[in-house]
Scaffold this active site. Structure first.
Site, PDB file in Angstrom:
ATOM      1  N   PRO A   3      56.300 -25.187 -17.266  1.00 39.57           N
ATOM      2  CA  PRO A   3      55.954 -24.116 -16.311  1.00 39.57           C
ATOM      3  C   PRO A   3      57.044 -23.934 -15.260  1.00 39.57           C
ATOM      4  CG  PRO A   3      54.169 -25.730 -16.520  1.00 39.57           C
ATOM      5  CD  PRO A   3      55.357 -26.297 -17.213  1.00 39.57           C
ATOM      6  N   GLU A   4      57.375 -22.688 -14.976  1.00 39.72           N
ATOM      7  CA  GLU A   4      58.377 -22.370 -13.957  1.00 39.72           C
ATOM      8  C   GLU A   4      57.667 -21.716 -12.770  1.00 39.72           C
ATOM      9  OE1 GLU A   4      61.724 -20.324 -15.740  1.00 39.72           O
ATOM     10  OE2 GLU A   4      61.355 -21.264 -17.669  1.00 39.72           O
ATOM     11  N   ARG A  13      51.120 -34.851 -22.619  1.00 41.41           N
ATOM     12  CA  ARG A  13      52.359 -35.620 -22.758  1.00 41.41           C
ATOM     13  C   ARG A  13      52.549 -36.659 -21.654  1.00 41.41           C
ATOM     14  NH1 ARG A  13      56.301 -32.961 -25.902  1.00 41.41           N
ATOM     15  NH2 ARG A  13      57.550 -34.821 -25.584  1.00 41.41           N
TER      16      ARG A  13
END
Ligand SMILES: [Zn+2]
Length: 279
Positions: A2-3, A111
């Site tokens: 995500p940015e 993750r």
């Protein structure tokens, strides 16, 4: 990962849900999620504090409490959302923040690269991050885009130069400005520099309007997908025709990052712009 637009969308999504809620206690099943802080200590600090607001800085979500901040870094696969119970139905919840009203703020992260940092103030974050692109003027961004012979792609990924950009929106911004991703920053002509300084906030704002890009793990706080990916012009479009000129989009690696560009719209410069005539 995500940015800025994705993190902004999550922060806006959870803010109205948790602002004003009082913390009871947190739960974890994975030590590292708290960045090394023991759960007992974490709980002794946050218990009974009220959430004062939620904001974003770079790619970090900042949850402001009465006395502290919880800084959430989603990294690759992190999702943050409010639920009625601790972790039911989601095997990837590794942290849950309980409120006195019975709800939980879940941090789901398959993750396990995401982190939640308890901090008294945001000084440590400010030391890591450059300015916010959406609050700068075009002239201020142009000024940042100078004084380096580094290729422009890794330069823009450097969070200390400018905060919040990642692989997707750098590729999109460079295509919009017609700049080859391997161009040394000081070789960018003055008009191209101006185009890039205008493209960066424009592309980011558009992606926020589309509520981020759900190409992999990213979801909004309500579980829905963003739509920014439907508006990509180069990212993930290798071999497909450029929407501006029809040439096939190419994918190369720049500083080990997959990079998408149009070889016709974004020509590789062979030399720096002539002195005194930087156009
Ligand atoms: Zn093109």
């Amino acid at each position: 990962m995500p940015e800025l637009p994705e993190v902004e969308t999550v922060a806006r999504g959870i803010a109205p849900q948790i602002t004003g809620a009082v913390i009871s206690e947190a739960w974890i099943d994975w030590d590292k999620v708290l960045d090394g802080v023991p759960l007992d200590f974490f709980n002794s600090q946050v218990r009974d504090q009220t959430v004062r607001g939620v904001s974003r800085r770079g790619k970090y979500i900042c949850i402001e409490l009465d006395r502290d901040f919880l800084v959430v870094h989603l990294r690759m696969t992190g999702r943050l959302y409010v639920s009625g119970d601790l972790r039911g139905g989601d095997p990837w919840v590794h942290f849950s923040l309980g409120f006195l009203d019975g709800r939980w703020l879940r941090f789901s992260d398959s993750r396990k690269f995401g982190r939640i940092t308890l901090t008294r103030d945001l000084t440590y974050l400010e030391k890591k991050l450059g300015p916010e692109p959406l609050t700068l003027t075009t002239e201020q961004i142009e000024k940042i885009l100078s004084g380096s012979m580094r290729a422009v792609k890794p330069f823009l990924l450097d969070q200390k130069r400018i905060a919040g950009l990642g692989n997707i929106y750098v590729d999109e911004s460079l295509h919009s400005a017609g700049i080859h991703p391997e161009t040394p920053v000081d070789w960018i002509s003055r008009p191209a520099r101006k185009r890039l300084a205008e493209a960066i906030p424009g592309i980011l704002q558009q992606a926020i309007d589309h509520e981020g890009a759900s190409i992999n793990w990213y979801r909004k706080a309500d579980g829905g997908k963003g739509e920014s990916q439907e508006h990509f012009r180069v990212y993930g479009r290798q071999e497909q025709p450029c929407l501006a000129c029809g040439s096939p989009i190419r994918k190369i690696f720049v500083a080990q990052r997959g990079t998408h560009f149009c070889p016709k719209c974004q020509r590789r410069p062979m030399r720096p712009p002539a002195r005194g005539r930087r156009a």
